[in-house]
Design a protein around this motif. Structure first.
Motif, PDB file in Angstrom:
ATOM      1  N   VAL A 185       9.816 -96.207 -18.688  1.00 57.83           N
ATOM      2  CA  VAL A 185      11.083 -96.047 -17.972  1.00 57.83           C
ATOM      3  C   VAL A 185      10.935 -96.629 -16.572  1.00 57.83           C
ATOM      4  O   VAL A 185       9.926 -96.411 -15.896  1.00 57.83           O
ATOM      5  N   LYS A 186      11.945 -97.385 -16.143  1.00 56.10           N
ATOM      6  CA  LYS A 186      11.925 -97.961 -14.808  1.00 56.10           C
ATOM      7  C   LYS A 186      13.209 -97.580 -14.079  1.00 56.10           C
ATOM      8  O   LYS A 186      14.303 -97.724 -14.620  1.00 56.10           O
ATOM      9  N   MET A 187      13.063 -97.071 -12.868  1.00 53.50           N
ATOM     10  CA  MET A 187      14.228 -96.703 -12.065  1.00 53.50           C
ATOM     11  C   MET A 187      13.856 -96.806 -10.591  1.00 53.50           C
ATOM     12  O   MET A 187      12.688 -96.679 -10.217  1.00 53.50           O
ATOM     13  N   ASP A 188      14.852 -97.036  -9.768  1.00 55.37           N
ATOM     14  CA  ASP A 188      14.649 -97.131  -8.331  1.00 55.37           C
ATOM     15  C   ASP A 188      14.158 -95.786  -7.810  1.00 55.37           C
ATOM     16  O   ASP A 188      14.671 -94.731  -8.189  1.00 55.37           O
ATOM     17  N   ASN A 189      13.159 -95.821  -6.933  1.00 54.38           N
ATOM     18  CA  ASN A 189      12.582 -94.582  -6.411  1.00 54.38           C
ATOM     19  C   ASN A 189      13.598 -93.709  -5.694  1.00 54.38           C
ATOM     20  O   ASN A 189      13.426 -92.487  -5.611  1.00 54.38           O
ATOM     21  N   LYS A 190      14.678 -94.322  -5.195  1.00 54.67           N
ATOM     22  CA  LYS A 190      15.675 -93.517  -4.487  1.00 54.67           C
ATOM     23  C   LYS A 190      16.416 -92.571  -5.427  1.00 54.67           C
ATOM     24  O   LYS A 190      17.041 -91.608  -4.976  1.00 54.67           O
ATOM     25  N   TYR A 191      16.366 -92.839  -6.736  1.00 43.07           N
ATOM     26  CA  TYR A 191      17.019 -91.968  -7.699  1.00 43.07           C
ATOM     27  C   TYR A 191      16.079 -90.898  -8.264  1.00 43.07           C
ATOM     28  O   TYR A 191      16.527 -89.972  -8.942  1.00 43.07           O
ATOM     29  N   CYS A 192      14.790 -91.041  -7.985  1.00 44.13           N
ATOM     30  CA  CYS A 192      13.817 -90.091  -8.520  1.00 44.13           C
ATOM     31  C   CYS A 192      13.969 -88.726  -7.836  1.00 44.13           C
ATOM     32  O   CYS A 192      14.336 -88.635  -6.672  1.00 44.13           O
TER      33      CYS A 192
END
Length: 220
Positions: A185-192
């Motif tokens: 899974v890849k997502m922008d750290n700001k959404y973590c």
């Protein structure tokens, strides 16, 4: 049951079942209430705490996610929205599973399950593995709009592979002995850290002979 489910029976190199939009809006509301609760205050466990996800030969941890077995969280399933709502699979078992053309499904009876909640954020994955059950049911959930890429499931059997797209409120049912994996899974750290990743409700379904005997004796 009066509710109509859109069941897709796949009969390729590996038999499996896909049901899109498995849960209705009311059921989803109950599920999300509990997922938000489980994600708060670091209630979900790290992958090294799950002995079934550790390779017995190498000691390698096969996954990178957070998890909780709900039967360990609740001594009485009535206190869990998810454990109540996911009875839907068993309520529709005949029309979902036993109508499949493959012999493994159309003769299969299950009377017990164990429920695992998994959550994946950036860098989350699950390497190829099998499950210790008769049938594995996976229901994928995420908040929309979708804030990540990846997270699809790869199934492999006898040298053949297929990639199944992760979709919100999609249920996949497959034989537990089939190798399967979750790609990263890849997502922008700001959404973590905001519960915007990939959730999965896994039901490990099997037939317990002794449980069946107890049920029958109570009904006589």
């Amino acid at each position: 049951m009066s509710e109509k489910l859109n069941v897709d029976h796949n009969y390729g190199f590996c038999p499996y079942i896909i049901i899109d939009n498995f849960y209705n809006m009311q059921e989803l509301g109950l599920i999300w209430q509990e997922l938000e609760f489980l994600c708060s205050d670091c209630k979900l466990l790290s992958p090294d705490k799950n002995s079934s996800a550790i390779d017995p030969d190498t000691g390698e941890v096969l996954k990178n996610n957070k998890f909780a077995f709900l039967e360990d969280v609740y001594s009485d399933r009535r206190f869990s929205n998810i454990l109540e709502v996911n009875r839907k699979l068993f309520n529709h078992w005949e029309s979902i599973v036993q109508t499949h053309p493959d012999w493994y499904f159309n003769t299969l009876e299950c009377n017990k399950d164990c429920t695992l909640i998994s959550y994946y954020e950036n860098g989350g994955y699950y390497k190829p593995h099998k499950d210790k059950a008769h049938v594995t049911s996976l229901t994928w959930l995420y908040k929309e709009p979708k804030m990540f890429t990846g997270g699809d499931l790869i199934i492999s059997f006898n040298g053949e592979m297929e990639r199944i797209e992760v979709k919100n409120n999609r249920m996949l049912i497959l034989p537990s002995f089939i190798d399967h994996e979750v790609i990263e899974v890849k997502m922008d750290n700001k959404y973590c850290g905001n519960h915007l990743g990939r959730f999965c409700i896994t039901q490990f379904c099997h037939f317990d002979t002794e449980f069946g005997k107890r049920i029958n004796s109570h009904s006589e």
